[in-house]
Write an enzyme that holds these catalytic residues in place. Structure first.
Site, PDB file in Angstrom:
ATOM      1  N   TYR A  87       3.159  -6.533  -3.752  1.00 23.11           N
ATOM      2  CA  TYR A  87       2.837  -7.414  -4.873  1.00 23.11           C
ATOM      3  C   TYR A  87       3.656  -8.704  -4.798  1.00 23.11           C
ATOM      4  O   TYR A  87       3.341  -9.675  -5.481  1.00 23.11           O
ATOM      5  CB  TYR A  87       3.156  -6.739  -6.220  1.00 23.11           C
ATOM      6  CG  TYR A  87       2.482  -5.419  -6.494  1.00 23.11           C
ATOM      7  CD1 TYR A  87       2.975  -4.569  -7.478  1.00 23.11           C
ATOM      8  CD2 TYR A  87       1.362  -5.002  -5.773  1.00 23.11           C
ATOM      9  CE1 TYR A  87       2.366  -3.349  -7.751  1.00 23.11           C
ATOM     10  CE2 TYR A  87       0.764  -3.783  -6.028  1.00 23.11           C
ATOM     11  CZ  TYR A  87       1.270  -2.962  -7.015  1.00 23.11           C
ATOM     12  OH  TYR A  87       0.680  -1.749  -7.268  1.00 23.11           O
ATOM     13  N   HIS A 101       3.012   4.331  -1.724  1.00 28.33           N
ATOM     14  CA  HIS A 101       1.881   3.529  -2.190  1.00 28.33           C
ATOM     15  C   HIS A 101       0.553   4.026  -1.630  1.00 28.33           C
ATOM     16  O   HIS A 101      -0.427   4.161  -2.352  1.00 28.33           O
ATOM     17  CB  HIS A 101       2.091   2.069  -1.797  1.00 28.33           C
ATOM     18  CG  HIS A 101       1.406   1.093  -2.702  1.00 28.33           C
ATOM     19  ND1 HIS A 101       1.695  -0.257  -2.718  1.00 28.33           N
ATOM     20  CD2 HIS A 101       0.437   1.261  -3.630  1.00 28.33           C
ATOM     21  CE1 HIS A 101       0.931  -0.871  -3.616  1.00 28.33           C
ATOM     22  NE2 HIS A 101       0.162   0.028  -4.183  1.00 28.33           N
TER      23      HIS A 101
END
Lengths: 204, 271
Positions: free
Chosen positions: B41, B105
């Site tokens: 991100y 993730h």
């Protein structure tokens, strides 16, 4: 300035540059080069757009999900293989090897409906390795694992690095005479079985 | 999980200091104390700076907030699962001594077990408090839950168009907390324009977004939502004074189409 360039897009800039260069060549009486450059740029752009449209099916925002069939491999007529009324996604490229088809399967199978989705592999017989038409579907970890960083750079110019494949790709030259057979790679059979994916292997 | 909501800092989040600070301030004022980030991100360092500022302003101690980050697929591959250097680097970037939660993730199969072992070691060493994993389906859950220790948190894409009933039930039965990312499916028109949702929203005098977030919480799932607007954060935080009834929960769940925005295999080859 760099923001403007980013907005226009590198690809469009290169394409426009080729056209300008072609025009300049014609002005300089280099007629062959002057025609080939923009023609090559047009063909390259068309190929890239077609690949882009295939890739876009898999990104967030696409509504194409839970399809019945996923066809991966060499060029073939989907209607010869997929039963009428079934939804499908076809990822076909000339000369796509079994190894490439499997790697693409590893990246794309989540688009299939759960439990009962079918993958049909139609690899080009006698082909091995990867091409500029396979790499656009590969994650960076796959590119790294397979050592394909150079091929990844080449993928921007399929018309230059794979001219014959590009011609077949754009003309949609599809082979016929596909028949179902046993998949020669156990790894692929196991991969599909673990994920409840029905596997069909076709060859010519 | 101490609170009902997590503020995410994913792709839709603000990338500038003032923008993110305004959102985090609104979250802190509204009682949201949990924050989610990830290396991909590119908000880890920024979130750290913003949180330290917000903590100072609001008089919050480290123990009052919950900070969660993740390990990305490329990190798993590059380190062959020995991801501790990346976590230490993230702690340094964020300015914290520990993370409240660390999640895998994407469950890259080749490095899943070695990465998990690394997580367990880091938890024992006090670098992280809870360990978990994102983007799993029943196939992975049944495999991973048998590990000792197993995951304490699972984060999946979940919203009314994809209700993940099997996964939620499995996690509930095994004491695993479930977080839902993209809890509103980016307000897809099938949710935004749903008659059923609009009707429920009208009954409670709330927005469709609030109804959907309440549905998550009433079905035992913690939504991880993202917004660039402080007023939206305040709006979504106002959920404590109502609960959905059984038939209303069923009406929301009935929107399920098993529609997945983020295809796991595309981000995680070999999924």
């Amino acid at each position: 300035m760099s923001g403007v360039l980013k907005k226009i897009g590198k690809r469009k800039l290169v394409f426009a540059a080729m056209l300008v260069l072609g025009a300049l060549c014609i002005c300089a009486r280099l007629y062959v080069v002057g025609v080939l450059l923009p023609a090559g740029a047009l063909v390259n752009e068309a190929a890239l757009r077609r690949i882009s449209r295939q890739r876009e099916l898999f990104i967030a925002g696409s509504r194409v999900r839970n399809v019945d069939y996923l066809l991966i491999g060499d060029m073939c007529r989907a209607t010869d293989i997929v039963p009428a009324g079934k939804t499908y996604v076809q990822l076909a490229a000339p000369g796509r090897s079994l190894a490439a088809s499997y790697e693409i399967l590893r990246h794309t199978h989540s688009i299939l409906k759960e439990d009962g989705g079918c993958v049909v592999l139609t690899p080009a017989g006698g082909k091995s390795g990867y091409s500029v038409y396979d790499v656009p579907f590969f994650h960076t970890v796959t590119v790294s694992r397979l050592g394909l960083s150079t091929l990844r750079k080449m993928q921007r110019l399929p018309a230059l690095f794979a001219p014959w494949r590009t011609a077949r790709f754009l003309l949609g030259v599809a082979g016929r005479g596909w028949r179902e057979s046993e998949c020669p790679k156990r790894e692929i059979t196991d991969f599909c079985a673990e994920r409840s994916i029905v596997l069909k292997y076709m060859c010519k | 999980m101490e609170t009902g909501l997590v503020l995410g800092t994913g792709v839709s989040a603000s990338r500038d200091y003032d923008g993110l600070l305004a959102v985090v301030r609104a979250a802190a004022d509204s009682g949201i104390r949990c924050f989610d980030t990830a290396p991909s991100y590119r908000t880890e360092e920024l979130l750290g700076k913003v949180l330290h500022r917000a903590m100072e302003e609001k008089g919050l101690a480290r123990g009052d907030i919950f900070v969660q980050t993740k390990i990305d697929a490329w990190q798993m591959q590059a380190s062959q699962g020995s991801v501790e250097p990346y976590v230490r680097d993230a702690l340094e970037k964020t300015g914290f001594d520990y993370f409240d939660s660390l999640l895998i993730h994407w469950p890259l199969p080749e490095y899943l077990e070695s990465t998990w072992e690394s997580f367990v070691r880091m938890r024992q060493a006090g670098l992280i408090r809870r360990i978990g994993i994102c983007n799993v389906r029943m196939r992975q859950l049944e495999h991973i839950a048998a590990w000792e220790p197993g995951p304490q948190i699972v984060q999946i894409e979940r919203h009314p168009l994809r209700t993940c009933e099997a996964e939620v039930a499995f996690c509930a039965a095994n004491g695993i907390a479930v977080q839902a990312y993209s809890p509103l499916c980016k307000m897809d028109e099938r949710i935004r324009d749903s008659r059923a949702l609009k009707s429920i929203a009208e009954k409670y005098g709330r927005s469709v977004g609030q109804i959907v977030l309440r549905w998550h919480m009433d079905t035992g799932v913690t939504p991880v939502f993202t917004s660039r607007k402080p007023q939206r954060v305040r709006e979504y935080a106002q959920l404590d004074d109502f609960r959905l009834e059984k038939d209303e929960l069923a009406a929301v769940s009935a929107l399920n189409e098993n529609y997945k925005m983020f295809l796991e295999s595309w981000a995680c080859p070999g999924f």
